[in-house]
Design an enzyme around this catalytic site. Structure first.
Site, PDB file in Angstrom:
ATOM      1  N   SER A 172       1.620  24.247 -31.662  1.00 24.37           N
ATOM      2  CA  SER A 172       2.893  24.348 -31.557  1.00 24.37           C
ATOM      3  C   SER A 172       3.416  25.324 -30.395  1.00 24.37           C
ATOM      4  CB  SER A 172       2.984  25.591 -32.697  1.00 24.37           C
ATOM      5  OG  SER A 172       3.025  24.793 -34.025  1.00 24.37           O
ATOM      6  N   PHE A 228      -0.425  14.986 -47.635  1.00 22.13           N
ATOM      7  CA  PHE A 228      -0.352  15.126 -46.093  1.00 22.13           C
ATOM      8  C   PHE A 228      -1.763  15.966 -45.760  1.00 22.13           C
ATOM      9  CE2 PHE A 228       0.296  16.372 -41.650  1.00 22.13           C
ATOM     10  CZ  PHE A 228       0.399  15.274 -41.002  1.00 22.13           C
ATOM     11  N   THR A 273      -5.062  14.360 -46.656  1.00 15.89           N
ATOM     12  CA  THR A 273      -5.426  13.291 -45.628  1.00 15.89           C
ATOM     13  C   THR A 273      -5.675  13.529 -44.446  1.00 15.89           C
ATOM     14  OG1 THR A 273      -3.689  11.862 -47.048  1.00 15.89           O
ATOM     15  CG2 THR A 273      -4.281  11.082 -44.807  1.00 15.89           C
ATOM     16  N   TYR A 275       9.410  28.791 -40.980  1.00 23.63           N
ATOM     17  CA  TYR A 275       8.871  28.139 -39.992  1.00 23.63           C
ATOM     18  C   TYR A 275       8.307  26.797 -40.573  1.00 23.63           C
ATOM     19  CZ  TYR A 275       5.701  27.115 -36.016  1.00 23.63           C
ATOM     20  OH  TYR A 275       5.167  26.699 -34.875  1.00 23.63           O
ATOM     21  N   SER A 276       9.159  25.635 -39.807  1.00 20.70           N
ATOM     22  CA  SER A 276       8.775  24.147 -40.349  1.00 20.70           C
ATOM     23  C   SER A 276       8.444  23.360 -39.100  1.00 20.70           C
ATOM     24  CB  SER A 276      10.179  23.679 -40.893  1.00 20.70           C
ATOM     25  OG  SER A 276      10.095  22.261 -41.317  1.00 20.70           O
ATOM     26  N   ASN A 277       7.386  22.472 -39.022  1.00 17.46           N
ATOM     27  CA  ASN A 277       7.313  21.686 -37.997  1.00 17.46           C
ATOM     28  C   ASN A 277       8.113  20.544 -38.081  1.00 17.46           C
ATOM     29  OD1 ASN A 277       4.590  22.760 -36.894  1.00 17.46           O
ATOM     30  ND2 ASN A 277       4.069  22.803 -38.945  1.00 17.46           N
ATOM     31  N   GLY A 335      -0.071  28.465 -31.043  1.00 19.86           N
ATOM     32  CA  GLY A 335      -0.415  27.027 -31.603  1.00 19.86           C
ATOM     33  C   GLY A 335      -1.754  26.851 -31.996  1.00 19.86           C
TER      34      GLY A 335
END
Length: 375
Positions: A82, A146, A149, A188-190, A332
């Site tokens: 990140s 997700f 996976t 927090y959102s990617n 990150g």
């Protein structure tokens, strides 16, 4: 603040790892001890570089390869996760300074209909809200399927080389309800930065990575830094990256160095080294990449619940340490790699480091040691 939450868990078993040769530079005894503690805590190895008024100090502890025992190198390149977000935010702010877009534009202005579904509405989300995580958009990496996976053992080894398109990542988020109405809270959102990368591409007509390269990497001569796209390897020199690929810190350790980082895209796919990260943040905080207006906007923070000494700006974190020192930067995480890069407001003292395991090590202790410890 990491891309991978499922594997970054507290350590309950230690790994033995020999220390490397003595670091160069003077002082930094507290930082050196914190690096050693990270290895004792279980992370295979750590590499760090600090720069201040006394010059550049480099250190490593532990190993870069568990099979051969090869030590980490101060020149190691690694996946920065990140920390990519600060580069992306910088490009968007440069585009604003050039009059090519406004941070008050809505997402729909640039990507009509891309953020829509289950209560999400790109007509009500601004670019500024993407960058400071006040959009309320669901984080696609929190999706259970997700996670199974790409973050857990069976799924990872079957899908590690999959190519994911950014629109696919956004679609995963749209299958969920938003976390809150835009501008009413912080989370927090990617997904925010996947969308931000897509906006850069729409506004410029070029890949977001090409904009980062031409606007930041080349001017600053960040030769160890890259936006890999679908490339599965990390350029040399580099160490191996390790993960438990589990929701616990126990069990086998797996080499996860090779993966297709398109699953992170503009939220966390970049590769760099510690010297380059220090140079980048020093240039950014020193006003060499953004006009004063945009730098001020980037440093305008919002509060984070449960973290009274931390504020989030536009792809940039402000942390007040225990000794009262403020540092700006970002952390990150991605499979097998946890990194931090921070710099004082005057851009005179910087630190960047990487752990090549994603389940152990106290990064905050290293930062506290460097900026608050006795040297």
């Amino acid at each position: 603040m990491t891309l991978v939450a499922a594997t970054a868990v507290a350590l309950s078993a230690a790994l033995a790892a020999p220390a490397l040769a003595a670091p160069t530079g003077g002082g930094h005894d507290a930082t050196r001890e914190a690096l050693r503690a990270a290895v004792k805590d279980g992370v295979p190895g750590v590499t760090a570089t600090a720069r201040d008024a006394h010059g550049t100090w480099r250190a490593t502890e532990g190993v870069g390869n568990l099979r051969t025992g090869e030590p980490r190198s101060t020149a190691d390149r690694y996946r920065v996760g990140s920390i990519t977000k600060t580069f992306v935010a910088t490009v968007l702010l440069q585009l604003e300074a050039e009059g090519k877009l406004s941070l008050d534009d809505t997402v729909d202005t640039w990507l009509p209909g891309a953020v829509r579904g289950n209560g999400h509405d790109g007509r009500k989300v601004t670019l500024r809200q993407l960058l400071n995580h006040t959009s309320g958009i669901y984080d696609y990496t929190s999706d259970e399927e997700f996670g199974r996976t790409y973050f857990l053992k069976d799924g990872f080894f079957e899908h590690r080389y999959d190519t994911k398109k950014p629109a696919e990542l956004v679609a995963i988020a749209m299958a969920h309800k938003p976390d809150f109405a835009p501008g009413t809270s912080w989370s927090y959102s990617n997904t925010n930065y996947v969308v931000a990368g897509m906006v850069i591409e729409k506004a410029t007509g070029r890949p977001y990575g090409a904009e980062i390269r031409d606007r930041i990497l080349r001017p600053l001569h960040l030769n160890a830094t890259s936006v890999p796209g679908t490339r599965v390897t990390v350029p040399q020199p580099s160490s191996r990256a390790y993960s438990k690929l589990a929701e616990t810190a126990t069990g086998p350790t797996y080499d996860v160095t090779r993966l297709n980082p398109s699953l992170a895209y503009a939220a966390g796919e970049m590769i760099s080294d510690s010297a380059d990260l220090n140079r980048f943040y020093r240039a950014l905080l020193g006003g060499k990449l953004l006009p004063q207006k945009q730098l001020k906007a980037m440093k305008t923070t919002v509060a984070i619940d449960g973290a009274p000494n931390v504020g989030y700006g536009l792809g940039l974190l402000d942390r007040e340490l225990s000794c009262g020192v403020h540092v700006w930067g970002h952390g990150g995480g991605i499979h097998g790699s946890l990194s931090e890069a921070v710099t004082t407001p005057d851009a005179r003292h910087s630190l960047a480091f990487n752990l090549n395991g994603d389940w152990a090590g106290d990064s905050e202790a290293v930062i506290e040691a460097e900026f608050c410890g006795k040297r």
